[in-house]
Design a protein around this motif. Structure first.
Motif, PDB file in Angstrom:
ATOM      1  N   GLY A   1     -11.758  -7.477   8.356  1.00  0.00           N
ATOM      2  CA  GLY A   1     -12.029  -7.265   9.193  1.00  0.00           C
ATOM      3  C   GLY A   1     -11.991  -9.595   9.970  1.00  0.00           C
ATOM      4  O   GLY A   1     -11.419  -9.656  10.770  1.00  0.00           O
ATOM      5  N   VAL A   2     -12.606  -9.790   8.527  1.00  0.00           N
ATOM      6  CA  VAL A   2     -11.919 -10.882   8.163  1.00  0.00           C
ATOM      7  C   VAL A   2      -9.914 -11.442   7.904  1.00  0.00           C
ATOM      8  O   VAL A   2      -9.974 -12.075   9.004  1.00  0.00           O
ATOM      9  N   ARG A   3      -9.199 -10.128   7.352  1.00  0.00           N
ATOM     10  CA  ARG A   3      -8.111 -10.696   6.903  1.00  0.00           C
ATOM     11  C   ARG A   3      -7.861 -10.188   8.599  1.00  0.00           C
ATOM     12  O   ARG A   3      -6.192 -10.062   8.538  1.00  0.00           O
ATOM     13  N   ALA A   4      -7.824  -9.546   9.291  1.00  0.00           N
ATOM     14  CA  ALA A   4      -7.577  -8.624  10.605  1.00  0.00           C
ATOM     15  C   ALA A   4      -7.588 -10.118  11.552  1.00  0.00           C
ATOM     16  O   ALA A   4      -6.644  -9.989  12.226  1.00  0.00           O
ATOM     17  N   LYS A   5      -8.038 -11.335  11.886  1.00  0.00           N
ATOM     18  CA  LYS A   5      -8.087 -11.893  12.287  1.00  0.00           C
ATOM     19  C   LYS A   5      -7.485 -13.101  11.452  1.00  0.00           C
ATOM     20  O   LYS A   5      -7.036 -13.917  12.457  1.00  0.00           O
ATOM     21  N   GLY A   6      -6.074 -13.373  10.930  1.00  0.00           N
ATOM     22  CA  GLY A   6      -5.696 -13.380  10.199  1.00  0.00           C
ATOM     23  C   GLY A   6      -6.530 -14.844   8.987  1.00  0.00           C
ATOM     24  O   GLY A   6      -5.746 -15.971   8.813  1.00  0.00           O
ATOM     25  N   LEU A   7      -7.406 -15.135   8.822  1.00  0.00           N
ATOM     26  CA  LEU A   7      -8.685 -15.635   8.205  1.00  0.00           C
ATOM     27  C   LEU A   7      -8.712 -15.427   6.682  1.00  0.00           C
ATOM     28  O   LEU A   7      -8.437 -14.223   6.251  1.00  0.00           O
ATOM     29  N   PRO A   8      -8.570 -16.467   5.932  1.00  0.00           N
ATOM     30  CA  PRO A   8      -8.861 -16.687   5.006  1.00  0.00           C
ATOM     31  C   PRO A   8     -10.012 -16.019   3.941  1.00  0.00           C
ATOM     32  O   PRO A   8     -11.282 -16.133   4.516  1.00  0.00           O
TER      33      PRO A   8
ATOM     34  N   LEU B   1      -9.806 -23.602   1.490  1.00  0.00           N
ATOM     35  CA  LEU B   1     -10.723 -23.298   2.935  1.00  0.00           C
ATOM     36  C   LEU B   1     -10.386 -24.398   3.987  1.00  0.00           C
ATOM     37  O   LEU B   1      -9.974 -23.699   5.032  1.00  0.00           O
ATOM     38  N   ILE B   2     -11.168 -25.028   4.021  1.00  0.00           N
ATOM     39  CA  ILE B   2     -10.412 -26.603   4.992  1.00  0.00           C
ATOM     40  C   ILE B   2      -9.015 -26.182   4.737  1.00  0.00           C
ATOM     41  O   ILE B   2      -8.484 -26.924   6.264  1.00  0.00           O
TER      42      ILE B   2
ATOM     43  N   ASP C   1      -4.488 -25.570   8.399  1.00  0.00           N
ATOM     44  CA  ASP C   1      -3.040 -25.041   8.615  1.00  0.00           C
ATOM     45  C   ASP C   1      -2.501 -24.023   9.464  1.00  0.00           C
ATOM     46  O   ASP C   1      -1.574 -24.075  10.271  1.00  0.00           O
ATOM     47  N   GLN C   2      -3.390 -24.050   9.921  1.00  0.00           N
ATOM     48  CA  GLN C   2      -4.032 -23.097  11.401  1.00  0.00           C
ATOM     49  C   GLN C   2      -4.752 -23.561  12.218  1.00  0.00           C
ATOM     50  O   GLN C   2      -3.742 -22.689  13.571  1.00  0.00           O
TER      51      GLN C   2
ATOM     52  N   LEU D   1     -10.405 -13.767  19.270  1.00  0.00           N
ATOM     53  CA  LEU D   1     -10.956 -12.833  18.308  1.00  0.00           C
ATOM     54  C   LEU D   1     -11.829 -11.101  18.369  1.00  0.00           C
ATOM     55  O   LEU D   1     -12.184 -11.270  17.755  1.00  0.00           O
ATOM     56  N   THR D   2     -10.500 -11.055  18.680  1.00  0.00           N
ATOM     57  CA  THR D   2     -10.537  -9.287  19.046  1.00  0.00           C
ATOM     58  C   THR D   2      -8.830  -9.001  18.085  1.00  0.00           C
ATOM     59  O   THR D   2      -9.125  -7.795  17.551  1.00  0.00           O
ATOM     60  N   GLY D   3      -8.819  -9.603  17.190  1.00  0.00           N
ATOM     61  CA  GLY D   3      -7.663  -9.953  15.837  1.00  0.00           C
ATOM     62  C   GLY D   3      -7.039 -10.758  15.769  1.00  0.00           C
ATOM     63  O   GLY D   3      -8.309 -11.548  15.121  1.00  0.00           O
ATOM     64  N   GLY D   4      -5.855 -11.009  15.288  1.00  0.00           N
ATOM     65  CA  GLY D   4      -5.745 -12.380  14.951  1.00  0.00           C
ATOM     66  C   GLY D   4      -5.458 -13.836  15.625  1.00  0.00           C
ATOM     67  O   GLY D   4      -6.177 -13.487  16.247  1.00  0.00           O
ATOM     68  N   LEU D   5      -4.591 -15.005  14.825  1.00  0.00           N
ATOM     69  CA  LEU D   5      -5.089 -15.745  15.538  1.00  0.00           C
ATOM     70  C   LEU D   5      -3.643 -16.119  16.596  1.00  0.00           C
ATOM     71  O   LEU D   5      -2.709 -14.796  16.500  1.00  0.00           O
ATOM     72  N   SER D   6      -3.554 -16.207  17.754  1.00  0.00           N
ATOM     73  CA  SER D   6      -2.465 -15.905  18.944  1.00  0.00           C
ATOM     74  C   SER D   6      -2.009 -17.537  19.313  1.00  0.00           C
ATOM     75  O   SER D   6      -2.552 -18.786  18.425  1.00  0.00           O
TER      76      SER D   6
END
Length: 182
Positions: free
Chosen positions: A44-51, A103-104, A109-110, A177-182
């Motif tokens: 779930g975390v990775r699907a949102k493009g988060l580290p 993490l910061i 970067d995002q 919030l339903t997927g990755g970074l937009s």
């Protein structure tokens, strides 16, 4: 060494988190999650493009950190909550600092705006609070006696890092919030 977590890291992640669930107050869960549940959280975390990061010391797993959406409402899409867990044998060796710094950097970067820390238990978390302060977080509030664990009430200290303290308009769309970074 800090690197991206892989599915192969999940047994070590789950073991560390399970010990914290059963023995610590960094989480208010009372029962360790199953392997399937931990995999679901990781994906779930990775699907949102988060580290989701892992620290190693001399080739051995030493801890992990990840960012998750701060809140599910769209207006919060520029903020993440950071979670960090360090093996007891690796504490005091800079592992937490390395994980939180990475993490910061990823959040910045995002194009995200805030990293939130929710640090529970003022009795045992002074080192975590001090680490967050050294990296620029400021205390923004306390939920007093909000968690009941180990037959006592536990506070949660809220800390916030503004990645753009000047408050400029966002340069990215933020988290979808339903997927990755937009």
């Amino acid at each position: 060494m800090i690197r991206d977590a892989t599915p192969a890291d999940l047994p070590a992640i789950r073991a560390l988190y399970g010990r914290e669930v059963l023995q610590g107050t960094a989480t208010f869960e009372l029962h360790p999650p199953s392997s399937a549940e931990m995999t679901k959280r990781f994906e779930g975390v990775r699907a949102k493009g988060l580290p989701w990061l892992v620290a190693e010391v001399e080739g051995a797993f030493a801890g992990y950190a990840y960012a998750s959406p701060f809140r599910p409402r769209p207006a919060y899409r520029y903020g993440v909550e950071g979670s960090i867990y360090v093996e007891e044998s690796a504490r005091g060796r800079g592992v937490g600092r390395a994980l939180l710094t990475a993490l910061i950097e990823r959040a910045r970067d995002q194009g995200l705006r805030h990293v939130i820390g929710a640090i529970s238990d003022s009795e045992t978390s002074q080192a975590s609070i001090a680490l967050h302060e050294r990296l620029g977080f400021r205390q923004v509030g306390t939920y007093e006696q909000v968690g009941w664990k180990f037959e006592r009430w536990i506070d949660v200290h809220l800390m916030q890092l503004d990645l753009d303290p000047a408050g400029a308009p966002p340069t990215a769309s933020g988290l979808d919030l339903t997927g990755g970074l937009s």
